[in-house]
Design a protein around this motif. Sequence first.
Motif, PDB file in Angstrom:
ATOM      1  N   HIS A   5     -20.002 -15.301 -10.375  1.00  0.00           N
ATOM      2  CA  HIS A   5     -19.452 -15.729  -9.259  1.00  0.00           C
ATOM      3  C   HIS A   5     -20.223 -17.555  -9.720  1.00  0.00           C
ATOM      4  N   ARG A   8     -18.109 -19.691 -11.751  1.00  0.00           N
ATOM      5  CA  ARG A   8     -16.645 -19.444 -11.545  1.00  0.00           C
ATOM      6  C   ARG A   8     -15.925 -21.112 -10.224  1.00  0.00           C
ATOM      7  N   ALA A  31     -11.508 -16.190 -16.031  1.00  0.00           N
ATOM      8  CA  ALA A  31     -10.727 -15.824 -14.870  1.00  0.00           C
ATOM      9  C   ALA A  31     -10.009 -16.735 -14.044  1.00  0.00           C
ATOM     10  N   ASP A  32     -10.162 -17.991 -14.540  1.00  0.00           N
ATOM     11  CA  ASP A  32      -9.134 -19.098 -14.652  1.00  0.00           C
ATOM     12  C   ASP A  32      -7.855 -19.412 -15.160  1.00  0.00           C
ATOM     13  N   ARG A  35      -5.070 -17.309 -13.957  1.00  0.00           N
ATOM     14  CA  ARG A  35      -3.907 -17.452 -13.246  1.00  0.00           C
ATOM     15  C   ARG A  35      -2.548 -17.954 -13.374  1.00  0.00           C
ATOM     16  N   TRP A 256     -13.069 -11.959  -1.028  1.00  0.00           N
ATOM     17  CA  TRP A 256     -12.814 -13.081  -2.010  1.00  0.00           C
ATOM     18  C   TRP A 256     -13.223 -13.581  -2.407  1.00  0.00           C
ATOM     19  N   ASN A 259     -14.520 -10.806  -5.561  1.00  0.00           N
ATOM     20  CA  ASN A 259     -12.882 -11.018  -6.496  1.00  0.00           C
ATOM     21  C   ASN A 259     -12.496 -11.952  -6.977  1.00  0.00           C
ATOM     22  N   ALA A 260     -12.216 -13.035  -6.043  1.00  0.00           N
ATOM     23  CA  ALA A 260     -11.044 -13.928  -6.509  1.00  0.00           C
ATOM     24  C   ALA A 260      -9.464 -13.449  -6.736  1.00  0.00           C
ATOM     25  N   LYS A 261      -9.318 -12.451  -6.358  1.00  0.00           N
ATOM     26  CA  LYS A 261      -7.640 -11.421  -5.935  1.00  0.00           C
ATOM     27  C   LYS A 261      -7.440 -12.564  -5.440  1.00  0.00           C
ATOM     28  N   GLY A 262      -6.529 -12.831  -5.401  1.00  0.00           N
ATOM     29  CA  GLY A 262      -5.680 -13.623  -5.234  1.00  0.00           C
ATOM     30  C   GLY A 262      -5.700 -15.048  -5.006  1.00  0.00           C
ATOM     31  N   ASP A 263      -4.925 -15.125  -3.892  1.00  0.00           N
ATOM     32  CA  ASP A 263      -5.252 -16.482  -3.226  1.00  0.00           C
ATOM     33  C   ASP A 263      -6.165 -16.394  -1.993  1.00  0.00           C
TER      34      ASP A 263
END
Lengths: 478, 432
Positions: A5, A8, A31-32, A35, A256, A259-263
Motif C-alpha cells: 500500500h 503504491r 498495479a498502476d 490501469r 479500496w 485492493n485499489a479495485k476500480g475507481d
Amino acid sequence: MKSAHLARLVALAIAVAPCAAASQVVAGAAADTARKTPPPGAGAISTPNADPFPSTYRARAAKATVIRNVNIFTGAGPLIRGGAILLRDGKVVAVGATVSATADATVIDGGGRYVTPGLIDTHTHLGVYPAPGGPAHSDGNEATAPVTAHVWAEHSVWPQDPQFPRDLMGGVTTVQVLPGSANLIGGRSAILKVVPSTSAQGMKFPGAKYGLKMACGENPKRVYANRGPATRMANVALTRAAWIQAEAYRRKWDAWNANAKGDPPTRDLGLETLAEVLRGNILVQNHCYQADEMMQMIDIAHEFGYKIRSFHHGVEAYKIADKLATEEISGSLWSDWGGFKMESLDAIRANIAIVHAAGARAVLHSDDGLGSQRLNQGAAKALAAGREAGIPLTDEDAIAWITRNPAWTLGLDDRIGTLEPGKNADVVLWSGNPLSVYTRADMVWIDGAVYFDRSDTAQRWRTDFELGYVPDNDGRTR
Amino acid sequence: MRARMQTAALAALLALPAAAQSQVIAITGGTVHPVSGAMIERGTVLIRDEKIADVGANIAIPAGARVIDASGKIVTPGLVNANTQLGLSEGGGPQFSGGYNDTRAKGTRGVAAAFRAWEGFNPASTFITPARQGGVTTVMIAPSGGMIGGQSALLNLGGDRLEDMLVRRTNGGPAVAMSASFSAGAADAASRGELLGRLREVLFDARAYGANRAAFERNATRSFAAPRADLEALQAVVDTSLPLVVEVDRAADIRAVLDLKRRDKLPLRLILLGAAEGWQVAADIAAAKVPVMVGAMSNIPGSFDVLGARQENAALLRAAGIPVVLISNGSDDAQNFNVQNIRYEAGNAVAYGLPWDEALRAITLAPAEAFGVADQIGSLRPGRDANIVIWDGDPFEFATKAETVLIRGVVQTGASRQDELTRRYAPMKGRP
C-alpha cells in the motif's frame, strides 16, 4: 499488505509530481501500469493518517541546560526538594536530587524556586476567537450546519493572536485549539505548541493526533432551533446519523485502500475525519455538561466502536465518576464555573476531586483566554475544594491535573506532561509554589529552548498585532 | 405552677434577638487587621449585638461573653465585593425567571435612572451562601447596561429579608450609587460623541427639572431629555449626594468622562468602573480626585477599547494616589456565581504590584468609603456592623478557608446547595 500500500502511495506521489513526464515508469508500480484510467491524484484519496498540512515547527537550537536548587514537581512522582534537572537536545535527560552535566551546559540556579512540566490546556479557542474579538475574527464555530466534521480548527488559527504569548507567560507550552460547541460535530482540533510563528503549521505539534470536537446539550439545540436539532433527542439522532454515514465511508475506503479495485470512492472531507475517529487515529473531545447526556454519548461511542477521549466541561462528571474511570474517559473540567446555564446549575467545586478519587483522569481546563493563563490557580482551587470535601489529595495530584492528565487527553503522554528522561524538555520555572496565588512563571522552556524569561523584557514575544497597538510593560507601544 | 411554666416555656420559644440582654462575643488571640489602622497581633474584637464594640490588644472581656478563640488565625473585616449581580440571576437566565432579566431595565433610549437594581434581588438565591462561606459579607447589587443604568445598593448577606440586608447610608436611602456606561449600545447612540452629547443633555436637564419642578407639574416647561421618574432619580447625582459610577475603559474616553466635570462644569461625584487603560491617564484621574473600581486579572486586548489592559493596573493607579476599589475583571465569575472569588482577585493584584494591605483595603474599607458607608462597614472599628471573618491563613490564598463568618454579630451557618450535592456524590468511607 501495508508495505504494498505504501509503495503504491509513493508511486502515486511520484506520478503526480510537477514536471514528472506522463510516460515516466515508476518502479514497483505494477498495479498502476495495469490501469486503463490514470490513477487518482493524491488529493482524491482518503488515506488514514494523511498529513496534507504538515507541521513546519522547528525547535530552536539550545545549549544543554541544568536547572538546579529547585523543587521539582515531575508530574510522575513525589515532589523532589532541592533537586536538579538536565535538558539536552530538546529532551529531559536526567532529573533528581542531583544531575551531572557537561561543562558547556547553561546552569540556572533556581534559588529554591519550583519547577513543573510545561502546562497543557486541553480546551482553548486561542487563535480561532482571537483578541481583539469581533465578527472578522470569529472563526471558532462554523455554525451553518449542525455537523461540520469537514473543518479543521487550524485553518482558523490566527498566529498573531496576543493571547498566545500571554498563555506562554502563564507557563502553558501546549494547547488544544478546538472548534466551538455550536455544532454536534464541530471539526478537527489543532494541537499547538505555544510558540511564535507566521503560520499555524509552524505551531503544530509534530506527530500529534488530531482531536474531533463533539458537543451535546443546550448549545447545538439552541443554535439550530429553527432547522434542527431543536431538542436533545435530535442532538442524539443527528449525531448517530453522522456516524452511520462515517461507517459506510470507512468500509468503502478501507476496502479500496487495501485492493485499489476500480475507481476510488468519492472523497469527502467530513466523512474522512469521522472515519479516522472510527479507526482510532483521531481522539474524540466531547463537550457535555449533564451526567445523563454523557451516559448517552458513551452509548453512542459503543454503538459505533469509537472511544471518547475526554468529556469537556463535564459539570456533572462527579455524578458518573465511576463510569468515567471504567470507560477510561478523562474529564476536562473547571474548578468553579457554573450556574450560567441550566445545564451548569449543578456545578460543585469538588468536581475535579471526586472524578480523581474515582480513579478517572481529571484535567483542569480553561475554555477561556484568562483562565488559560492561570491553570495553576485553577488546580489550586480544585485542590482546596477537594480537601474541604474530605477527599485525600496531594499537591502532586493537583499538578497532574494540568500536566500528565491533559497530556494523556491529547494522546501525547509519551512525549510531554511529565519531567522524566526521554520526555520533551517543556519546563516551567516558577517564582514560588505554583499552587500559590502569588506565583508567576519566571522562565519557560519548550523542547529545551528558552521561550520566555520574565527578567528579559527585550526578548519578550509580542505578536505582530501588538506592535503599535498594545503597550509593553514600560507603557510604550513599540 | 403549670401555667407559669407554660408561659416561661413559651417565652423561651419566642426568645427574640432584641431581648433585654446584650449578646457579647469576643474574638480573641488572632492577628487582627482592622484596615482602618495598624495590624494587631493577638488582638481582641469585642462585639455587642450587631456592632463592633471595641478592638485592641488588651481589651477587658465582659463576664458572660461568648469567646471565639482565633489564636493562630487571621481576623479581617468581612469582604466587600463591590460589583455583582448576585441574587439577580439564577442559573439559566430569563427563560427560567418568567422572562425577567433582573440585572437591567429597558429604560428609555438608554436612560433608566429610576431603576433600583436591588428590587429584583432574591434572598433565596443559591449563590448567596457560597459567597458568605467564602468570607464575603457585603455585596454591591448593581444594574448592568444602559447609558444611565439605574441605582445600586449594598447588601449585607445575612438574613433573609431584603429590608434587613440593605446597608442604608446614614441620612440617605438604600441607593449608594448611580450606574452609567460608556459602552456602545448603552445609549441608543451610534458614536461616542453622540453618547456624550446625550449624557450631557440628560444631566443638564436633570438640573433644569430640579430647579423648575413646580412649573413642570403645571406643564409649563419645555420637554426634557428623560422621563420624570428618571429626572427625579438623577437629582441625587446632580446635587452630588450620589456618585455616578461610569463604566469606561479607553484612555481617551476616560479623559472625556473626566471632562464632564472639568470642562462642562457639571457638578458630579465620579467613580470610574473598569478603567482598563486607567494607568495611562493616572495623573488625570488623580488630579480629578476620582476613585476607580478595577480588577487585576485581565490583560487581553479583547477590543480596541482595552488594548492597554494590564494586571498591574490596580497597583499603578494606587501608586498614583487614586482610591482603588478592587472588583473582578477575571473570568471566574466573581460577579454572579462565584462572588467569593474576589479574594483571589486581591491575591492576583498583590502578585502584580499592589501591596497586601492595600489589596485588603481595596475589598473592605475602600468600597465603604467610595460609597459613603464607612461609618457602618469595611473596617474593624467601634460602631461598625460586626461583619467579621476569621481565616485559617492568608485570606488571598487558595488553601485558606474562612472558618467563621459573622454578619451583624451573627455567626453564619448553613449548607449551600453545592454542599448538599457534594455530600450526595462525594466518596465516603464505607459507601459503595
